[in-house]
Scaffold this active site. Structure first.
Site, PDB file in Angstrom:
ATOM      1  CB  VAL A 159      -0.928   0.011   1.233  1.00 59.70           C
ATOM      2  CG1 VAL A 159      -1.735   1.298   1.299  1.00 59.70           C
ATOM      3  CG2 VAL A 159      -1.862  -1.193   1.201  1.00 59.70           C
ATOM      4  CB  CYS A 160       1.490   3.805  -2.407  1.00 61.59           C
ATOM      5  SG  CYS A 160       2.321   5.388  -2.665  1.00 61.59           S
ATOM      6  CB  ILE A 161      -1.288   5.013   2.480  1.00 60.73           C
ATOM      7  CG1 ILE A 161      -2.248   6.027   3.114  1.00 60.73           C
ATOM      8  CG2 ILE A 161      -0.824   4.001   3.490  1.00 60.73           C
ATOM      9  CD1 ILE A 161      -3.545   5.387   3.594  1.00 60.73           C
TER      10      ILE A 161
END
Length: 217
Positions: free
Chosen positions: A139-141
């Site tokens: 996840v890119c967060i």
């Protein structure tokens, strides 16, 4: 990164996709995996294991107890191995009124041995199609990026992980991300372009992942 302050992200409701989708050219560029400067870049940080009597283990045990008793709607957590507090199984239900609705998405969350100084990591094991999720499920967060300034200039230190954050805020942030993708610097540029320019096909592609998640649940 999902540009929201934590106070917005931990509200107990979800944000639907906008009714009007701006048709644009491709995003500025795809965010490369190495730009998500993960804590594992630090050779002194170990993920997925730690001393059972350490401060990190004590805090993770407390977090797990809280999530098992008072988890937000649509989120459940448990241990991958009863003998290891540092690796969790997580299920995130797709937010209602979004293409992900009724999906049961499985993920692995592992913790560093210096938690909470560094953030946990989360990788979906369910197949996902989303602008902010890499093909391998990572996840890119912002909230999962190590504390400090972002040398790539995408986000401020306030948006990144801080030791005052907790597992609940992380998982609600990810659940909200499913409802409201951020395509400014996507992890999956093909999904971002489809989300912008062909919402009907995007929903069709996501519905497949929802069906697969239900079959595997």
């Amino acid at each position: 990164m999902l540009r929201k302050v934590i106070s917005d992200l931990i509200r107990p409701f979800f944000y639907p996709l906008s009714g009007s989708i701006l048709v644009m050219s491709r995003p500025k560029r795809q965010r490369e995996p190495e730009e998500d400067i993960l804590a594992t870049d630090d050779p002194n940080v170990t993920y997925g294991k730690g001393l059972p009597n350490s401060y990190a283990a004590t805090l993770i045990k407390k977090e797990l107890k809280h999530m098992q008793k008072e988890a937000p709607i649509g989120i459940s957590c448990g241990l991958e191995d009863d003998n290891n507090l540092f690796v969790w199984n997580v299920t995130i239900t797709g937010p209602p009124d979004t293409p992900y609705s009724e999906g049961f998405f499985q993920a692995i969350m592992d913790f560093p041995d210096n938690f909470p100084n560094y953030p946990p990591r989360l990788r979906f094991t369910s197949e996902m199609w989303h602008p902010n999720i890499y093909h391998d499920g990572r996840v890119c967060i912002s909230i999962l990026h190590p504390p400090g300034e972002d040398k790539w200039g995408y986000e401020s230190a306030a948006e990144r992980w801080r030791p005052i954050n907790n597992v609940e805020s992380v998982l609600i942030s990810i659940q909200s991300m499913l409802a409201e993708p951020n395509d400014e610097s996507p992890a999956n540029i093909d999904a971002a372009v489809m989300w912008r320019n062909d919402p009907k096909e995007f929903k069709k592609r996501v519905s497949r992942t929802v069906r697969l998640s239900q079959e595997a649940f």
